[in-house]
Design a protein around this motif. Structure first.
Motif, mmCIF file in Angstrom:
data_model
loop_
_atom_site.group_PDB
_atom_site.id
_atom_site.type_symbol
_atom_site.label_atom_id
_atom_site.label_comp_id
_atom_site.label_asym_id
_atom_site.label_seq_id
_atom_site.Cartn_x
_atom_site.Cartn_y
_atom_site.Cartn_z
ATOM 1 N N ASN A 58 0.834 -1.084 0.027
ATOM 2 C CA ASN A 58 -0.063 0.056 0.121
ATOM 3 C C ASN A 58 0.940 1.289 -0.046
ATOM 4 O O ASN A 58 1.369 1.652 1.105
ATOM 5 C CB ASN A 58 -0.894 -0.117 1.347
ATOM 6 C CG ASN A 58 -1.832 1.094 1.282
ATOM 7 O OD1 ASN A 58 -2.098 1.825 0.248
ATOM 8 N ND2 ASN A 58 -2.304 1.605 2.413
ATOM 9 N N ILE A 59 1.214 1.789 -1.161
ATOM 10 C CA ILE A 59 2.089 2.911 -1.301
ATOM 11 C C ILE A 59 1.153 3.978 -1.738
ATOM 12 O O ILE A 59 0.405 3.955 -2.450
ATOM 13 C CB ILE A 59 2.939 2.650 -2.348
ATOM 14 C CG1 ILE A 59 3.896 1.574 -1.991
ATOM 15 C CG2 ILE A 59 3.922 4.039 -2.559
ATOM 16 C CD1 ILE A 59 4.876 1.055 -3.187
ATOM 17 N N THR A 60 1.493 5.237 -0.930
ATOM 18 C CA THR A 60 0.683 6.349 -1.057
ATOM 19 C C THR A 60 1.548 7.517 -1.693
ATOM 20 O O THR A 60 2.796 7.385 -1.552
ATOM 21 C CB THR A 60 -0.188 6.992 -0.037
ATOM 22 O OG1 THR A 60 0.962 7.338 0.974
ATOM 23 C CG2 THR A 60 -0.861 5.823 0.768
ATOM 24 N N PRO A 61 0.951 8.680 -2.297
ATOM 25 C CA PRO A 61 2.091 9.773 -2.535
ATOM 26 C C PRO A 61 3.014 10.278 -1.312
ATOM 27 O O PRO A 61 3.984 10.596 -1.611
ATOM 28 C CB PRO A 61 0.990 10.783 -3.360
ATOM 29 C CG PRO A 61 -0.198 9.790 -3.642
ATOM 30 C CD PRO A 61 -0.110 8.787 -2.739
ATOM 31 N N HIS A 62 2.246 10.044 -0.391
ATOM 32 C CA HIS A 62 2.998 10.762 0.796
ATOM 33 C C HIS A 62 4.187 9.932 1.341
ATOM 34 O O HIS A 62 5.380 10.305 1.781
ATOM 35 C CB HIS A 62 1.871 10.591 2.194
ATOM 36 C CG HIS A 62 2.547 11.385 3.469
ATOM 37 N ND1 HIS A 62 2.539 12.798 3.177
ATOM 38 C CD2 HIS A 62 2.988 10.917 4.423
ATOM 39 C CE1 HIS A 62 3.144 13.352 4.510
ATOM 40 N NE2 HIS A 62 3.537 12.362 5.354
ATOM 41 N N SER A 63 3.981 8.333 0.671
ATOM 42 C CA SER A 63 5.280 7.323 0.975
ATOM 43 C C SER A 63 6.632 8.061 0.370
ATOM 44 O O SER A 63 7.597 7.597 0.926
ATOM 45 C CB SER A 63 4.943 6.221 0.562
ATOM 46 O OG SER A 63 3.710 5.630 0.750
ATOM 47 N N PHE A 64 6.319 8.546 -0.821
ATOM 48 C CA PHE A 64 7.395 9.000 -1.500
ATOM 49 C C PHE A 64 8.308 10.164 -0.545
ATOM 50 O O PHE A 64 9.364 10.329 -0.848
ATOM 51 C CB PHE A 64 7.118 9.722 -2.861
ATOM 52 C CG PHE A 64 6.812 8.384 -3.823
ATOM 53 C CD1 PHE A 64 7.490 7.597 -4.121
ATOM 54 C CD2 PHE A 64 5.160 8.360 -4.132
ATOM 55 C CE1 PHE A 64 7.217 6.496 -5.101
ATOM 56 C CE2 PHE A 64 4.853 7.288 -5.053
ATOM 57 C CZ PHE A 64 5.838 6.426 -5.272
ATOM 58 N N ARG A 65 7.346 11.095 -0.139
ATOM 59 C CA ARG A 65 7.989 12.126 0.838
ATOM 60 C C ARG A 65 8.748 11.510 1.964
ATOM 61 O O ARG A 65 9.975 12.136 2.080
ATOM 62 C CB ARG A 65 6.857 13.044 1.680
ATOM 63 C CG ARG A 65 7.200 13.937 2.634
ATOM 64 C CD ARG A 65 6.176 14.811 3.146
ATOM 65 N NE ARG A 65 6.771 15.779 3.760
ATOM 66 C CZ ARG A 65 5.882 16.743 4.418
ATOM 67 N NH1 ARG A 65 4.650 16.761 4.491
ATOM 68 N NH2 ARG A 65 6.526 17.702 5.118
ATOM 69 N N HIS A 66 8.363 10.394 2.552
ATOM 70 C CA HIS A 66 9.051 9.572 3.528
ATOM 71 C C HIS A 66 10.369 9.112 3.125
ATOM 72 O O HIS A 66 11.501 9.269 3.642
ATOM 73 C CB HIS A 66 8.604 8.718 4.195
ATOM 74 C CG HIS A 66 7.306 9.052 5.222
ATOM 75 N ND1 HIS A 66 7.425 9.626 6.565
ATOM 76 C CD2 HIS A 66 6.088 9.295 5.018
ATOM 77 C CE1 HIS A 66 6.558 10.060 7.043
ATOM 78 N NE2 HIS A 66 5.503 9.976 5.969
ATOM 79 N N THR A 67 10.278 8.542 1.619
ATOM 80 C CA THR A 67 11.415 7.821 1.117
ATOM 81 C C THR A 67 12.474 9.015 0.763
ATOM 82 O O THR A 67 13.742 8.918 1.020
ATOM 83 C CB THR A 67 10.994 7.235 -0.210
ATOM 84 O OG1 THR A 67 10.171 6.290 0.115
ATOM 85 C CG2 THR A 67 12.224 6.585 -0.858
ATOM 86 N N HIS A 68 12.115 10.350 0.184
ATOM 87 C CA HIS A 68 13.029 11.372 -0.072
ATOM 88 C C HIS A 68 13.629 11.644 1.229
ATOM 89 O O HIS A 68 14.826 11.976 1.154
ATOM 90 C CB HIS A 68 12.180 12.279 -0.752
ATOM 91 C CG HIS A 68 12.829 13.493 -1.352
ATOM 92 N ND1 HIS A 68 13.703 13.630 -2.123
ATOM 93 C CD2 HIS A 68 12.959 14.711 -0.723
ATOM 94 C CE1 HIS A 68 14.584 14.718 -2.163
ATOM 95 N NE2 HIS A 68 14.109 15.517 -1.485
ATOM 96 N N THR A 69 12.836 11.810 2.310
ATOM 97 C CA THR A 69 13.530 12.408 3.553
ATOM 98 C C THR A 69 14.427 11.333 3.884
ATOM 99 O O THR A 69 15.782 11.852 4.388
ATOM 100 C CB THR A 69 12.446 12.530 4.702
ATOM 101 O OG1 THR A 69 11.418 13.585 4.203
ATOM 102 C CG2 THR A 69 13.040 12.799 5.849
ATOM 103 N N SER A 70 14.271 10.198 3.971
ATOM 104 C CA SER A 70 15.129 8.992 4.071
ATOM 105 C C SER A 70 16.526 9.054 3.560
ATOM 106 O O SER A 70 17.572 8.941 3.956
ATOM 107 C CB SER A 70 14.532 7.680 4.254
ATOM 108 O OG SER A 70 13.494 7.556 5.248
#
Length: 77
Positions: A58-70
């Motif tokens: 379950n990937i949401t657009p918000h998931s990409f924000r977390h990935t980018h931050t990491s």
């Protein structure tokens, strides 16, 4: 990166075509008038792409924000 470059070319074509109504605020996912795309549209497209790819997470657009931050933290930024 290649897909983003192709997207930018397409978006620039839309900007030129709609320059009389295009509100350029630098959004990557913009409507034909330059305003940000509705999150529901992005979520729907993402779910369709995940299904086509066979990805069951379950990937949401918000998931990409977390990935980018990491990735930024990992890079020492």
């Amino acid at each position: 990166m290649n897909l983003l470059k192709k997207h930018r070319i397409k978006q620039n074509e839309i900007k030129l075509k709609n320059n009389h109504i295009y509100y350029d605020n630098g959004f990557i996912l913009a409507r034909d008038d330059g305003h940000p795309q509705l999150i529901k549209v992005i979520e729907t497209r993402l779910k369709r792409l995940l299904k086509k790819s066979g990805i069951e997470k379950n990937i949401t657009p918000h998931s990409f924000r977390h990935t980018h931050t990491s990735l930024l933290i990992e890079a020492g930024v």
